[in-house]
Design an enzyme around this catalytic site. Structure first.
Site, PDB file in Angstrom:
ATOM      1  N   TYR A   1      -4.521 -33.282  13.212  1.00  0.00           N
ATOM      2  CA  TYR A   1      -3.194 -33.069  13.802  1.00  0.00           C
ATOM      3  C   TYR A   1      -3.328 -32.558  15.233  1.00  0.00           C
ATOM      4  O   TYR A   1      -2.657 -33.047  16.150  1.00  0.00           O
ATOM      5  CB  TYR A   1      -2.410 -32.074  12.946  1.00  0.00           C
ATOM      6  CG  TYR A   1      -1.019 -31.782  13.442  1.00  0.00           C
ATOM      7  CD1 TYR A   1       0.022 -32.679  13.229  1.00  0.00           C
ATOM      8  CD2 TYR A   1      -0.734 -30.597  14.122  1.00  0.00           C
ATOM      9  CE1 TYR A   1       1.305 -32.411  13.682  1.00  0.00           C
ATOM     10  CE2 TYR A   1       0.543 -30.319  14.579  1.00  0.00           C
ATOM     11  CZ  TYR A   1       1.556 -31.226  14.353  1.00  0.00           C
ATOM     12  OH  TYR A   1       2.825 -30.954  14.813  1.00  0.00           O
TER      13      TYR A   1
ATOM     14  N   SER B   1       3.045 -30.441  20.343  1.00  0.00           N
ATOM     15  CA  SER B   1       2.944 -29.139  19.683  1.00  0.00           C
ATOM     16  C   SER B   1       2.069 -28.203  20.498  1.00  0.00           C
ATOM     17  O   SER B   1       1.200 -28.645  21.263  1.00  0.00           O
ATOM     18  CB  SER B   1       2.342 -29.323  18.280  1.00  0.00           C
ATOM     19  OG  SER B   1       1.977 -28.090  17.702  1.00  0.00           O
TER      20      SER B   1
END
Length: 202
Positions: free
Chosen positions: A152, A139
């Site tokens: 995350y 990401s």
């Protein structure tokens, strides 16, 4: 450009939209086999994919990316019976749960690393494989951290570090397996979740 014609692709996915849309694109590339490994079965999605290219063989296995390494080895021995070999491995399983740090790290980072370590010997030219490509889906938050998704973000930073290490030309010269990362941008679902978390935090 990497020609996927006739290739055998293994996609370790989550149940989100990125996995489905990526699989749709793969089905337009004349691949011979597509193995989809994810936590939940979606017969409608499989049927939709099969309709794109009926001649491509699609296999589905329920997969827990957090399983122990020894269990994972036995699991992929069964997968290889159907796949024969793997040309492309895509690691796309992901979880964003700041209230469960262990699960987030185990899914996004540890599970991905264990999957690579398990599948790589099947692809390694020195071990009888034909080489190929490993794609680790990460990401943009693995490049630029988010103040509301700390665990995350940390897991995705780890994916990038692991990928860059394995992408060293020294490895490729020996095993014939190229390794790369794809840093996905925000999806609508993720943006909605981030905004909600930010407002709750504030």
């Amino acid at each position: 450009m990497f020609d996927l014609t006739g290739k055998h692709v293994c996609y370790v996915a989550d149940c989100g939209g990125i996995a489905l849309e990526t699989s749709k694109v793969l089905m337009t590339k004349n691949i011979a086999k597509l193995a989809i490994l994810q936590s939940l079965e979606n017969p409608q999605a499989i049927a939709q994919l099969q309709s794109i290219k009926p001649s491509t063989q699609i296999f589905f296995w329920t997969y827990d990316v957090t399983m122990a390494r020894e269990e994972m080895k036995k699991y992929f021995d069964e997968v290889m019976v159907q796949m024969d070999y793997i040309d492309v491995l895509i690691n796309g399983a992901t979880l964003c749960d700041e209230n469960n740090i262990d699960a987030t790290i185990n899914t996004n980072l540890t599970g991905m690393m264990n999957t690579v370590a398990t599948v790589l010997p099947h692809m390694d030219r020195k071990m009888g494989g034909s080489g190929g490509l490993i794609v680790n889906v990460t990401s943009v938050i693995g490049l630029d951290p988010s103040p509301v998704f700390c665990a995350y973000s940390a897991s995705k930073f780890g994916v990038i570090g692991f990928t860059r290490s394995l992408a060293d030309p020294l490895y490729y010269s020996q095993n014939g397996v190229a390794v790369m990362a794809v840093c996905c941008g925000p999806t609508r679902v993720f943006v909605d979740r981030e905004l909600k978390a930010f407002l709750e935090y504030g």
